[in-house]
Design an enzyme around this catalytic site. Sequence first.
Site, PDB file in Angstrom:
ATOM      1  N   ASP A 390    -116.942  -0.170 -11.758  1.00 37.56           N
ATOM      2  CA  ASP A 390    -116.156  -0.879 -10.749  1.00 37.56           C
ATOM      3  C   ASP A 390    -116.968  -1.055  -9.467  1.00 37.56           C
ATOM      4  O   ASP A 390    -117.918  -0.313  -9.203  1.00 37.56           O
ATOM      5  CB  ASP A 390    -114.871  -0.097 -10.463  1.00 37.56           C
ATOM      6  CG  ASP A 390    -113.748  -0.974  -9.955  1.00 37.56           C
ATOM      7  OD1 ASP A 390    -114.016  -2.132  -9.580  1.00 37.56           O
ATOM      8  OD2 ASP A 390    -112.596  -0.499  -9.932  1.00 37.56           O
ATOM      9  N   GLU A 393    -120.470  -4.636  -6.436  1.00 40.94           N
ATOM     10  CA  GLU A 393    -121.044  -5.606  -5.479  1.00 40.94           C
ATOM     11  C   GLU A 393    -122.168  -5.010  -4.617  1.00 40.94           C
ATOM     12  O   GLU A 393    -123.149  -5.725  -4.398  1.00 40.94           O
ATOM     13  CB  GLU A 393    -119.932  -6.134  -4.550  1.00 40.94           C
ATOM     14  CG  GLU A 393    -118.798  -6.811  -5.260  1.00 40.94           C
ATOM     15  CD  GLU A 393    -117.782  -5.835  -5.843  1.00 40.94           C
ATOM     16  OE1 GLU A 393    -117.609  -4.724  -5.313  1.00 40.94           O
ATOM     17  OE2 GLU A 393    -117.176  -6.193  -6.857  1.00 40.94           O
ATOM     18  N   ASP A 463    -109.907  -8.169  -7.931  1.00 35.45           N
ATOM     19  CA  ASP A 463    -108.545  -7.791  -7.537  1.00 35.45           C
ATOM     20  C   ASP A 463    -107.734  -8.994  -7.077  1.00 35.45           C
ATOM     21  O   ASP A 463    -107.263  -9.075  -5.936  1.00 35.45           O
ATOM     22  CB  ASP A 463    -108.605  -6.736  -6.429  1.00 35.45           C
ATOM     23  CG  ASP A 463    -109.260  -5.448  -6.895  1.00 35.45           C
ATOM     24  OD1 ASP A 463    -109.425  -5.268  -8.112  1.00 35.45           O
ATOM     25  OD2 ASP A 463    -109.605  -4.624  -6.029  1.00 35.45           O
TER      26      ASP A 463
END
Length: 778
Positions: A390, A393, A463
């Site tokens: 997760d 980035e 998300d």
Amino acid sequence: MKRILSSLIIAVTGISSVMAGVDYTLNEHGALIKSGGVDIAVEWYTPSVVRIQRFPASTHPEKQSFSVTAAPEKVDFKIKADDDALTLSSEELTLRYEPAADRMVFLRADGSRLLEEKSGSSRFVRIDDHGKPSYRVAQTFVLDADEPVFGLGQHRHGLWNQRNSTQHLRQENMEIAIPMVQSPKGYALFWDNYSPTDFTDNAGGMTFDSRVGDMIDYYFIYGATSDGVIARWRGLTGHAPMYPLWSFGFSQSRERYRSQDELVDVVKRYRSLGVPLDGIVQDWQYWGEDHHYWNAVEFLNPLFPDPKRMMDEVHALNAHAVISIWPSFGPSTSIFKKLEAEGKLMGHMTFPQDFGTRVYNPFDSRARDIYWGYIKDNMVKIGMDGWWLDATEPEHSPIKEEDYDYETGSGTFRRLCNAFPLVSVGGVYDSHRRDYSAKRVFILTRSAFAGQQRYGAQSWSGDIEASWTTLRRQIPAALNFSLCGIPYWNSDIGGFYTRGDYPDNPLANPDYRKLYTRWMQFAAFTGMMRSHGTNCPREIFNFGSPGDEIFDAQAKAIRMRYRFIPYIYSTAWEVTSAGASLMRPLYADYGADRRSTGVDDQFLFGRSVLVAPVVTPQDGRKVYLPAGNEWIDFWTGRRHKGASRIVADAPVDIIPLYIKAGSIIPVGPDVQYASEKPWDDLVIRIYPGADAEYTLYEDEGDNYNYEKGSYSLIRFKWNDADRTLTVADREGSYKGMLKKRRFMVSVVDETNGHGLGGDIADGVIKYNGRCVTHTFKD
């Protein structure tokens, strides 16, 4: 003599010449051209792939490409000068450098124009990159006036064609930044820069403008077709490995399962309901709720007292588990302390803020080893099946300019930030392959960069919020991502957040229940069918019971996914072996139909299935069927002409699907998990109306023996005029292979061979690996 010299073809390397006013030097892979204060390096990788570098004269800086793994090949090329230009030509591609305009023009071998640099548009602006002199670099290109371009990664804005847009390419949640575009003219351009980059297209041209770089560096890839471009791109940056068979089934997730008993009970509920399931996903806080222990990569939560037993129970239920692991760590964790002691933590603030959480430096090999060591010791050894990496980035908020000064060991973070997901995910993949080569790597990651397909990872769209608009925008987001060469993508079914349009009890809201169901139908035709989100639980039993309309529609969508698994798995082999794509824009196969290029709410799934998701509350939608084929309604068997617009009726349990006439589709058994039943009685559906070919791929399902040749191919060929199906000699073998089997063949029409069942066999083929032919009556 001048005229003679200016038309000579020079094929000797190491010769410096001045021709047509151009000073250049030939070398083994191309040429170095001197143009005023800038040098231009032309480097052939293949006859259809060329690298262009521009840099201040005589500097020729060294650069490590994180995306490109191939080395330049020995390419036969010719160089020629005339009064206006220097031309370099391979058998597939011609480059024409025009010194007066200072521009490079790219042409097909027949001389027709593909793309060109805008005259004098290369820009170098001196900057200081944390004490090192460097440049802000930019280049502008000239497209045809009506030429669309696609790509740039995956974004939530909903754009399909990227023309006439301005976009800031920097990795963040819901925004995957890949500075690559593809044109329906049959080429792609990859801007090989990892710093934040502005993409702008307007009347002045298409510009890539990067915050830092020692050179302008880009690759031009010509493939004639979209498939050709992607195949050559994968040859340049790495091929996509096979995923485990189970990963193509349905996976259930939630933010979050609060105990190991809750997680196991969800799997048990699916089994008791008879709804298929292959994966269960554990989100965060299995390490506990104290953020100082954030992402310990250990089960510290007392509600997970025996994770090994949890995994044993999941496996006993014939399911697999995937676990969330972040690249950031709380200061009380063992991994934080180890990384900090060795100076391997970056400095910027990250989620959860105000707890001292820090991100590791994946550009450092020792940091990658430490990261993998914790995964290996605490997760692999208990039997965990896959990695949900997760926030790759990585999360970075609030952003401070000095954060980018961090020295990674390969350059500042300013210079490399967009490559973070590539090297972080790549480190886990490479380490897993090294230590556990018998089990296929499965990685789910929130971010990506060019070339990430080689690391057994698929991305999801982050998300996102639940709305019909968001669902509609997921389609062009997925297709643009696929056109960047990364073949597997998915999204949170129902949207991660429901708080926007559905702030109060969304499970009781009829509109949300329908939205979720439509999203599930769409997800059945993506790389991974995965339910996930917050604000409300998403398991099917929260939407009702068998016999309830919404429950039954969702169960039908899941079963539909499983019936397509033989088709999906065989398409995955085509992705791995031939550089194909799973989710495909219509123009990839129907480029001659100009109308197909503009369609951004439909897609091809593999080469035979046209998917038209319902993305509004209405129970129907308009569908465009491309020219060049007839199309057969999957649910009814009704035939439609190509180049036509139709209105598809779509009650809540139906997603409009159309099969290309001249297709062969294997339909798998009704199962509770992907490997429950062998494919010894596969239904083979023939969609008549044109000749068809199809290759069924099979292997051991969850190891890398296929890389050593342990797999089988069974080729089917349909002669439409003779109504004859030929099943060729089986090619290859593997452990556990079915040596004898039956194929139940249905020739689809309006009375047979449609929907999810009820096929009446028009013929049964007994097959023992030797060629057999069967003729069907009209």
